[in-house]
Motif scaffolding. Structure first.
Motif, PDB file in Angstrom:
ATOM      1  N   ALA A  18      47.096   9.283  30.531  1.00 33.24           N
ATOM      2  CA  ALA A  18      46.177   8.989  31.628  1.00 33.24           C
ATOM      3  C   ALA A  18      45.480  10.255  32.116  1.00 33.24           C
ATOM      4  N   ALA A  19      46.220  11.363  32.191  1.00 35.69           N
ATOM      5  CA  ALA A  19      45.642  12.621  32.659  1.00 35.69           C
ATOM      6  C   ALA A  19      44.544  13.102  31.728  1.00 35.69           C
ATOM      7  N   GLY A 119      47.178  18.597  35.367  1.00 35.15           N
ATOM      8  CA  GLY A 119      47.727  17.692  34.357  1.00 35.15           C
ATOM      9  C   GLY A 119      48.511  16.553  34.962  1.00 35.15           C
ATOM     10  N   VAL A 120      49.845  16.666  34.934  1.00 28.85           N
ATOM     11  CA  VAL A 120      50.726  15.639  35.486  1.00 28.85           C
ATOM     12  C   VAL A 120      51.456  16.221  36.690  1.00 28.85           C
ATOM     13  N   ILE A 121      51.271  15.603  37.841  1.00 23.27           N
ATOM     14  CA  ILE A 121      51.858  16.079  39.092  1.00 23.27           C
ATOM     15  C   ILE A 121      52.975  15.126  39.501  1.00 23.27           C
ATOM     16  N   MET A 141      41.336  12.288  42.105  1.00 22.87           N
ATOM     17  CA  MET A 141      40.040  12.938  42.280  1.00 22.87           C
ATOM     18  C   MET A 141      40.018  14.306  41.607  1.00 22.87           C
ATOM     19  N   ALA A 142      41.170  14.988  41.554  1.00 16.67           N
ATOM     20  CA  ALA A 142      41.249  16.283  40.896  1.00 16.67           C
ATOM     21  C   ALA A 142      41.539  16.147  39.403  1.00 16.67           C
ATOM     22  N   GLY A 143      41.526  14.905  38.895  1.00 16.64           N
ATOM     23  CA  GLY A 143      41.681  14.692  37.466  1.00 16.64           C
ATOM     24  C   GLY A 143      43.097  14.720  36.954  1.00 16.64           C
ATOM     25  N   ASN A 144      44.077  14.585  37.856  1.00 15.37           N
ATOM     26  CA  ASN A 144      45.486  14.616  37.467  1.00 15.37           C
ATOM     27  C   ASN A 144      46.094  13.221  37.504  1.00 15.37           C
ATOM     28  N   ALA A 145      47.083  12.991  36.665  1.00 18.88           N
ATOM     29  CA  ALA A 145      47.923  11.807  36.789  1.00 18.88           C
ATOM     30  C   ALA A 145      49.090  12.147  37.708  1.00 18.88           C
TER      31      ALA A 145
END
Length: 417
Positions: A18-19, A119-121, A141-145
Motif C-alpha cells: 500500500a505504501a 514508508g510504513v508507520i 497524506m504524507a504517502g505512508n501506510a
C-alpha cells in the motif's frame, strides 16, 4: 489465535504494498481520500458514539482516572472535530516531492534533496480514539501506510472509527491496506511491532509513561516520541499581572490531562503579585505545592518535596518555585524539564529572548499558554504526536515530520575518472 509476530509480518507486507502505491499518488487523489474519510466519519458518528459508550462504561467500571476517561471520551463535538481534522489535513500542502535544496557542482552535476514518504508507520496508542483518525490522515497524506495498535480500553471506539475511515478510503480508490488496525488486544502484538525491523520503518507511541518507556526500551525500529510533559511557565518580574494570571490558569487548568499542561510554575521573586497569582491558581481548583519561599507568601500552602519537580501530574496539581530571575528559571528547567514545552511571561523582550534561546525544549513560548502545544494550533492540521528528541522531527509531528528525503542527481555524463 494467529501468532502476533506472524500477524504483524503479514500486516507489514500488505502495508508495504500500500505504501508503494501511496507514494506515487498525486496530491489530489490523497486529498480526495481524506475528504471521503471525513464524510464517512460524519455519517457514522452515531455508531462511533455508541461504540465509545461501551468503552466508557467498561473504563469507568475498571476505575480509570479522570484524565484517562477524558482522553477516551468521544462526544458529538469531538467526533465532529475528528472529521474536521481529517478534512483539514486534506487542505494542507503536500510535502512529498518538495525540493528542500538544490545545488550544481563545479562539474555540472545537479544535486537536490527531495522529500519522500518514510514508508510504513506503526502507531501504538492508549485511551485516545481520536488518534485513529489523526494518524490515518497524516500518514496517508504524507504517502505512508499505517499500522495502528490502539489500547484495549478503546477497542470498540477504534474499530468503529477505523471502519468509517476505511469506507471513505475505499470509496475514493485508495489502497485497501493504507491504514490497518491491529485486530487483537494481546500485548504481544506491541512487542511484535517493536521487533519488526525491516517491516515497520518508524514507531510512534502515544500514551502513558509506561507505554512510551517500554517502546523506547524494546524497539528495534526508530522511535518518535516523548516520555514526559513536565512543562513550566516562568513569570518574570516584568510580566503584566493580569496576563500572567490568564496564562497560568489556562496552562494548568484548561485541560489538565494533556501533555501540554503546565506542571510547574516558576515565579521571579521580583514579581510583585506572586502571592496573588498562587492564590488565584489555588482558588481556581488547583492543588498547589510550593517551595519554602512560595509558602512564605501564602500561609497554609503545602510544601513541595523533591519528587514534585520531576512529576507530570496530569491532574489539577501544580508545583510552584520562586526563582532569582531568568537564569535561575532556565537552570531549573534544564534540571527538571522534559524538553517538551516551556513558556515565559514577560514584558521585557531581552529577558524573553534569553529564555527562548537558552531553554532547550521542542516548544518554547513567550506570553502564551503551554496548551498551544498542539499540531492543530500550529496550523499543521492534526498531529501524530509531540517529539522531544533532537533528530528528524521535533515538537508537533505532522506531514513534514512523516517524510524523509533522498538525494537526486541529474548529470550529463559525468564520471569520477
Amino acid at each position: 489465535m494467529t501468532d502476533p509476530a506472524m500477524l504483524i509480518a503479514e500486516m507489514g507486507r500488505s502495508a508495504r504494498t500500500a505504501a508503494t502505491s501511496l507514494a506515487g499518488l498525486p496530491t489530489a487523489r490523497k486529498a480526495d481520500g481524506l475528504r471521503a474519510a471525513a464524510a464517512a466519519l460524519r455519517a457514522k458518528a452515531p455508531a462511533i458514539a455508541d461504540a465509545n459508550a461501551q468503552d466508557m462504561a467498561a473504563a469507568t467500571e475498571r476505575g480509570l482516572s479522570g484524565a484517562l476517561l477524558d482522553r477516551l471520551r468521544l462526544d458529538e463535538g469531538r467526533i465532529a472535530a475528528m472529521a474536521a481534522g481529517v478534512e483539514a489535513v486534506a487542505g494542507l500542502a503536500d510535502p512529498v516531492g518538495q525540493v528542500i535544496d538544490r545545488t550544481t557542482r563545479p562539474n555540472g552535476l545537479e544535486l537536490s534533496r527531495v522529500r519522500v514518504p518514510i514508508g510504513v508507520i506503526g502507531i501504538i496508542y492508549e485511551s485516545r480514539p481520536n488518534v485513529t483518525a489523526d494518524a490515518a490522515a497524516l500518514c496517508v497524506m504524507a504517502g505512508n501506510a499505517a499500522i495502528l495498535r490502539g489500547g484495549s480500553e478503546a477497542v470498540h471506539s477504534n474499530a468503529a472509527t477505523h471502519a468509517a475511515l476505511a469506507q471513505g478510503f475505499a470509496a475514493a480508490g485508495l489502497p485497501a491496506d493504507a491504514v490497518q488496525l491491529v485486530p487483537t488486544t494481546d500485548r504481544a502484538a506491541v512487542g511484535a511491532m517493536l521487533a519488526a525491523d525491516g517491516v515497520i520503518d518508524l514507531v510512534v507511541p502515544r500514551g502513558g509513561k509506561s507505554l512510551v518507556a517500554r517502546v523506547q526500551a524494546e524497539a528495534r525500529v526508530p522511535v518518535l516520541a516523548h516520555l514526559d510533559g513536565i512543562n513550566h511557565v516562568y513569570v518574570d518580574a516584568s510580566a503584566d499581572p493580569a496576563m500572567a494570571r490568564r496564562i497560568v490558569l489556562d496552562a494548568k487548568l484548561r485541560r489538565t490531562g494533556i501533555c501540554g499542561a503546565m506542571e510547574t510554575l516558576l515565579i521571579d521573586r521580583g514579581f510583585a503579585d506572586a502571592g496573588a497569582l498562587i492564590v488565584a491558581l489555588r482558588d481556581a481548583g488547583c492543588e498547589v505545592r510550593g517551595d519554602d519561599h512560595a509558602a512564605a507568601l501564602v500561609p497554609g500552602l503545602a510544601i513541595a518535596d523533591a519528587a514534585d519537580w520531576d512529576t507530570e501530574y496530569l491532574d489539577a496539581i501544580a508545583s510552584v518555585a520562586m526563582v532569582d530571575g531568568v537564569e535561575q528559571a532556565i537552570a531549573h528547567i534544564a534540571a527538571h524539564g522534559s524538553h517538551h514545552t516551556d513558556a515565559i511571561v514577560a514584558d521585557d523582550p531581552a529577558v524573553a529572548e534569553r529564555f527562548l534561546t537558552a531553554v532547550d525544549s521542542a516548544i518554547v513560548l513567550w506570553n502564551a499558554s503551554t496548551q498551544f502545544a498542539d499540531g492543530g494550533e500550529f496550523g499543521l492540521g492534526a498531529e501524530i504526536g509531540i517529539a522531544t528528541g533532537r533528530l528528524h522531527a521535533r515538537g508537533p509531528v505532522a506531514l513534514e515530520g512523516l517524510t524523509t528525503y533522498k538525494w537526486i542527481g541529474r548529470g550529463t555524463g559525468q564520471v569520477r575518472g
